[in-house]
Design an enzyme around this catalytic site. Structure first.
Site, PDB file in Angstrom:
ATOM      1  N   HIS A 277      -8.056  20.619 -11.374  1.00 10.79           N
ATOM      2  CA  HIS A 277      -7.009  21.636 -10.911  1.00 10.79           C
ATOM      3  C   HIS A 277      -7.460  22.650 -11.253  1.00 10.79           C
ATOM      4  CE1 HIS A 277      -4.730  17.523 -10.626  1.00 10.79           C
ATOM      5  NE2 HIS A 277      -5.238  17.517  -9.581  1.00 10.79           N
ATOM      6  N   LYS A 297       8.240  19.800 -27.567  1.00  7.68           N
ATOM      7  CA  LYS A 297       8.860  19.136 -28.726  1.00  7.68           C
ATOM      8  C   LYS A 297       9.985  19.721 -29.667  1.00  7.68           C
ATOM      9  CE  LYS A 297       7.573  15.044 -31.234  1.00  7.68           C
ATOM     10  NZ  LYS A 297       6.180  14.101 -31.632  1.00  7.68           N
ATOM     11  N   ALA A 299      11.455  22.214 -28.600  1.00  3.78           N
ATOM     12  CA  ALA A 299      12.618  22.671 -27.973  1.00  3.78           C
ATOM     13  C   ALA A 299      13.674  21.549 -27.835  1.00  3.78           C
ATOM     14  CB  ALA A 299      12.233  23.165 -26.540  1.00  3.78           C
ATOM     15  N   GLY A 300      13.092  20.227 -27.881  1.00  4.54           N
ATOM     16  CA  GLY A 300      13.894  19.126 -27.627  1.00  4.54           C
ATOM     17  C   GLY A 300      13.460  17.908 -26.799  1.00  4.54           C
ATOM     18  N   SER A 306       0.716  10.275 -26.457  1.00  4.62           N
ATOM     19  CA  SER A 306      -0.449   9.865 -25.382  1.00  4.62           C
ATOM     20  C   SER A 306       0.525   9.225 -24.118  1.00  4.62           C
ATOM     21  CB  SER A 306      -1.156   8.609 -25.832  1.00  4.62           C
ATOM     22  OG  SER A 306      -0.239   7.448 -25.921  1.00  4.62           O
TER      23      SER A 306
END
Lengths: 599, 385
Positions: A277, A297, A299-300, A306
């Site tokens: 892309h 991660k 940020a929550g 994977s």
């Protein structure tokens, strides 16, 4: 633009397809059929070269109209359309989308499928829609799917077997958002096989500048009341995911986001590779999959390290769907459906006889005149006005024969005298019909439509033709002239006084008044008068639009009103000759002059 | 299909003509006759010679030499060609003071054109990052930048309009100097949006693209050629030609996910190629593409070779047709595949998957080839062992 999924869920989709990609169109029709719609959500295709395309509707077939552009579509259709699906090539994306946005007043938005749309074109469209409150998903998007409601694109598959997946129909609580078209479907497959269902699914595309940004996609899911969880598939390249992380940190996104950002493998290359892309290249650490996943991660977001892990995380999302969507056994027969060799829309045979527009021929014959049935068959639908029936009857009578001296009759007679059979002699006569003899009705109709539609001054119209040394079809006669008018034309005109506006005839008359000033045999001839009055009746009494009249000229509709009655005349001349049993015709010597060509 | 770098020679040529003057640079190709090319230069001038392959930090890396006499050019050119470069650029050396060196970069962003600029251009820009300012182009900001850089606003406006007209996505000049009324780009890098090629009327074209570092391998070239001639897309990048893992992935996103999985398992060093097709290619194309991958497999000395023919659940790519081409290529090479016990792992879904997967199973069975075939029932990444 943030997309109001709720609104789409509550509105009936009315789609126009820009360009043609039959497998995708068919898949949308199949989706519509399976959800139980009584008619397809697609109303037409904007394309070239064809007037219609054939598709299956269930295991039957239907014709989808094809229009050259949005100017020739019926007005009420343009008002109805609320969604577009663009499958044109990348080069034509900007031009066609731009026109579509401008032409369709009730448009909510649409999807652009093409890959390789120039960045500047996407950005122009992005800018354009900000002020007009419409959404565009893509470019490089396989579409938008709302279970049981809308399939706008290839999303979810194109083969009939793929469309039996209940995830396409049974609404759930998970929004699936993806930069990649293939992964959109892969995630649908994952969610489905875990027995869960989606609220909606959007492929926003992997371009550098998707017109609906990843942030807007995720906010659309946040605002959608049916969505409780969001799955987001992103790729390396660009920095959109940091903005998403910010939205999550600021509590602007409160629904749990399950995500995987593909592209860690980029680190295995010595120079950053460009993946499939356009956006998928990490030129610096910020654009890498690792950096983005870390930020999400923190940020929550629920980040799968994977894809396999993402799948097991998705498994824990609670499902909201209650009943199971059963795949109707009836639909299975769609797998074996077959295309007919050809299609007819006017009549068909049944075990009990012939039906014309779903009426039994015998019934029609009992209730209606020959002219009524003829006009209906020619028009392709039952006529509604007494006037058309009456006028067709008059035309059939007036044009039945014009004596033995006109081209067609001469040919028929000569063939008959050469010992040929009826069909050959008739064919020989019919073959003379063209722009000069009899077959000018259709061309005349084109002329009058052009005159009325463009509002051109009749003087300029005549000038346009004479400056190109082109005769005006519908004007001029070999024999009749102002001083000796064609009695048939007189009769046609007299009949036309029954009509109200007669704008086509009015234009034709104005043209005639100019041409007869030049030369007195340049009168409105029977072809021209007939075309003008037919147009007036079709417009005033049958309610056809100018666009529809144009489509009739494209199929040479108007010439039929000469060919049918005159066939009677030709056959009569054939029979006449045969009865007399005249011998082979040969031109007398004095009728052929030998002239030497002057240098 | 994305942003690509064009040669500095081309970049300078097209901007110069946009500004209305002639560009005097010289391009030197490895295969050309060096002596002949250099002879045409004026003997009394001094020159800059540099690699023109889209590489950054050339001066620091020793890929750029300046203030060189004509007769020395040949030596320097040889030096650079020996480092495996193919494309050099020679320009007249313009003496100037270090403090006149400025920096400017333009980037197409969603909001418009972002302008990065600094008065302290030159090789040390990396250490001067805090001096680089950023604005989004507007009438107001351009005046501000003009005042700051002491560059005529007309020159900047012209640069912006050329940037737009030629569908440039990224432009960086470090450094540039101003001489009289002219802007002189001592160093210039341009990325264009190659999807816009049709719309720039030959101002630049695919022929002007530079590939970074070493030239492409013949296999990569063949894949590029295939991609150019098809509405579908093909990608091939070589990693370790000595490895034992060969990929033939499909789908833009799924291919990266699959490659990630190999990487995550710590096997990246064993990957020979990253190969991807998408956009519903026909069977002839997948046949040719598969042949390229097998030719790589034949070249690698590694043992225990395995090929992943894997992809997501396609929306509109016909599995039957794409697999038909792949099978044809595998069939032609079945002797090799059998002899080296190459394992073939397949995972795919999409339109006509049943027929496509069945064909593949049948083929592997009949040929007695080693491998496994799965449809969408298998989690995409679980095919990676």
């Amino acid at each position: 633009m943030i997309i109001d999924i709720e609104k789409l869920r509550n509105s009936e989709p009315n789609i126009i397809v820009l360009g043609s990609y039959p497998p995708i169109i068919q898949s949308i029709l199949d989706f519509d059929f399976i959800v139980g719609r009584t008619r397809p959500s697609i109303h037409g295709v904007i394309g070239l070269n064809k007037k219609s395309e054939r598709y299956f509707w269930g295991d039957k077939e239907l014709l989808l109209p094809v229009y050259r552009n949005l100017e020739v579509t019926p007005n009420n259709l343009n008002n109805k359309i609320n969604l577009f699906l663009s499958v044109v090539s990348a080069r034509r994306v900007l031009f066609t989308t731009d026109i579509t946005l401008k032409s369709l007043t009730n448009l909510l938005g649409g999807v652009i499928f093409a890959e390789n749309t120039p960045e500047t074109h996407s950005l122009k469209l992005y800018k354009e829609i900000q002020s007009i409150n419409r959404f565009i998903i893509g470019p490089s998007s396989v579409g938008l799917l709302i279970p049981g409601i809308l399939k706008l694109g290839a999303i979810g598959g194109v083969e009939i077997k793929q469309l039996f997946n209940p995830i396409l129909y049974q609404p759930g609580n998970i929004a699936v958002l993806s930069a990649s078209g293939g992964m959109t479907n892969e995630l649908l497959n994952v969610v489905s096989s875990l027995g869960k269902r989606i609220s909606f699914c959007m492929s926003f595309g992997g371009d550098r500048f998707p017109i609906t940004t990843p942030m807007e996609a995720i906010v659309s899911a946040e605002k959608d009341t049916k969505t409780s969880h969001i799955i987001y598939f992103g790729e390396l390249g660009g920095v959109d995911e940091f903005k998403i992380a910010e939205l999550i940190s600021q509590n602007k996104i409160t629904k749990p986001v399950y995500t995987y950002i593909a592209g860690s493998v980029s680190e295995a290359f010595s120079t950053p590779p460009q993946f499939g892309h356009a956006k998928a290249i990490a030129r610096n650490f910020n654009e890498s999959a690792k950096a983005k996943m870390k930020s999400l991660k923190e940020a929550g977001a629920v980040v799968g390290s994977s894809f396999t892990e993402l799948v097991s995380l998705i498994e824990k999302i609670p499902s909201s769907s209650k009943e199971n969507f059963a795949i109707d056994k009836e639909w299975k027969k769609l797998i074996n459906r077959q295309r007919a060799l050809f299609v007819s829309t006017i009549s068909h045979e049944t075990d009990y006889g012939v039906r014309i527009f779903d009426d039994d021929l015998l019934d029609l014959a009992k209730k209606h005149s020959f002219s009524y049935i003829t006009a209906s068959l020619l028009l392709g639908k039952k006529i509604t006005s007494k006037e058309l029936e009456e006028f067709v009857d008059l035309v059939m009578k007036l044009l039945v024969d014009n004596g033995p001296s006109v081209s067609g009759a001469v040919n028929t007679i000569i063939s008959a005298r050469a010992g040929k059979d009826m069909v050959s002699s008739l064919a020989s006569g019919l073959l003379t019909i063209g722009n000069r003899f009899g077959g000018a009705v259709n061309k005349a109709a084109e002329n009058w439509i052009y005159g009325v539609e463009s509002g051109i001054n009749p003087g300029d119209f005549v000038e346009e033709h004479s400056s190109n040394a082109k005769p005006i079809e519908g004007i001029g006669h070999k024999k009749y002239r102002v001083e000796n008018p064609d009695p048939r034309v007189k009769e046609l005109r007299r009949w036309a006084s029954k009509l109200k506006n007669r704008k086509f005839l009015a234009f034709a008359k104005k043209v005639e008044s100019i041409t007869t000033d030049k030369k007195s045999n340049l009168i409105l001839n029977v072809d021209g008068a007939m075309a003008a009055i037919l147009l007036d009746i079709l417009f005033e009494k049958e309610g056809l639009s100018i666009k529809e009249l144009k489509r009739l000229t494209e199929v040479e509709f108007f010439n039929a009103f000469f060919i049918i009655p005159r066939s009677v005349g030709f056959i009569s001349h054939y029979l006449d000759q045969k009865r007399m049993d005249e011998g082979l015709f040969r031109l007398p010597k004095e009728e052929v002059a030998h002239v030497s060509r002057t240098q | 299909m994305a942003r690509v770098i064009i040669s500095e020679y081309k970049a300078k040529g097209l901007l110069s003509s946009y500004f209305g003057y002639k560009y005097e640079g010289f391009k030197i190709l490895k295969e050309g006759s060096l002596q002949k090319q250099i002879k045409t230069l004026q003997p009394d001038k001094r020159y800059v010679i540099k690699v023109d392959e889209g590489i950054k930090k050339r001066e620091k890396s020793g890929f750029l030499f300046k203030d060189i006499q004509r007769q020395q050019l040949k030596t320097y050119a040889r030096k650079l060609f020996d480092k495996k470069f193919n494309r050099l650029l020679i320009e007249e050396y313009i003496p100037h003071s270090k403090k006149d060196e400025k920096f400017i970069a333009l980037e197409r962003v969603r909001e418009g054109i972002a302008i990065y600029y600094s008065n302290k251009g030159g090789v040390d820009i990396e250490n001067q990052k805090n001096t680089v300012k950023k604005e989004i182009y507007s009438n107001k900001t351009i005046t501000k930048i003009s005042n700051f850089l002491k560059v005529n606003v007309k020159i900047l406006e012209e640069l912006i309009s050329g940037f737009d007209k030629y569908c440039i996505s990224f432009l960086e000049s470090n450094p540039f100097i101003i001489k009289g009324e002219r802007i002189i780009f001592l160093d210039l890098a341009i990325e264009v949006d190659d999807t816009a090629e049709f719309f720039v009327n030959g101002i630049w074209s695919k022929a002007d693209l530079v590939t970074t570092h070493s030239a492409l391998t013949p296999e990569e070239l063949s894949a590029n050629l295939l991609a150019e001639k098809s509405p579908a897309s093909f990608k091939l990048n070589l990693l370790n030609p000595q490895g034992n893992i060969f990929t033939l992935f499909s789908g833009g996103g799924a291919s990266i996910v699959l490659a990630d999985e190999i990487y995550n398992k710590g096997k990246a060093k064993d990957i020979v190629d990253y190969a991807e097709y998408s956009g519903n290619p026909n069977d002839e194309e997948t046949y040719l593409f598969t042949k390229i991958i097998i030719s790589l497999a034949k070249k690698s000395p590694a043992k225990n070779k395995l090929i992943y023919i894997a992809g997501g659940v396609a929306n509109f790519t016909d599995i039957r047709i794409t697999f038909r081409g792949i099978i044809r290529a595998l069939d032609e090479e079945s002797v090799f595949l059998k002899k080296h016990k190459v394992k073939i792992y397949v995972r795919r879904g999409g339109p006509y998957q049943e027929e496509g997967l069945e064909m593949m199973r049948d083929f592997l069975d009949k040929q007695g080839l080693l491998g496994e075939v799965y449809g969408p029932e298998k989690v995409l990444t679980e095919i990676i062992k």
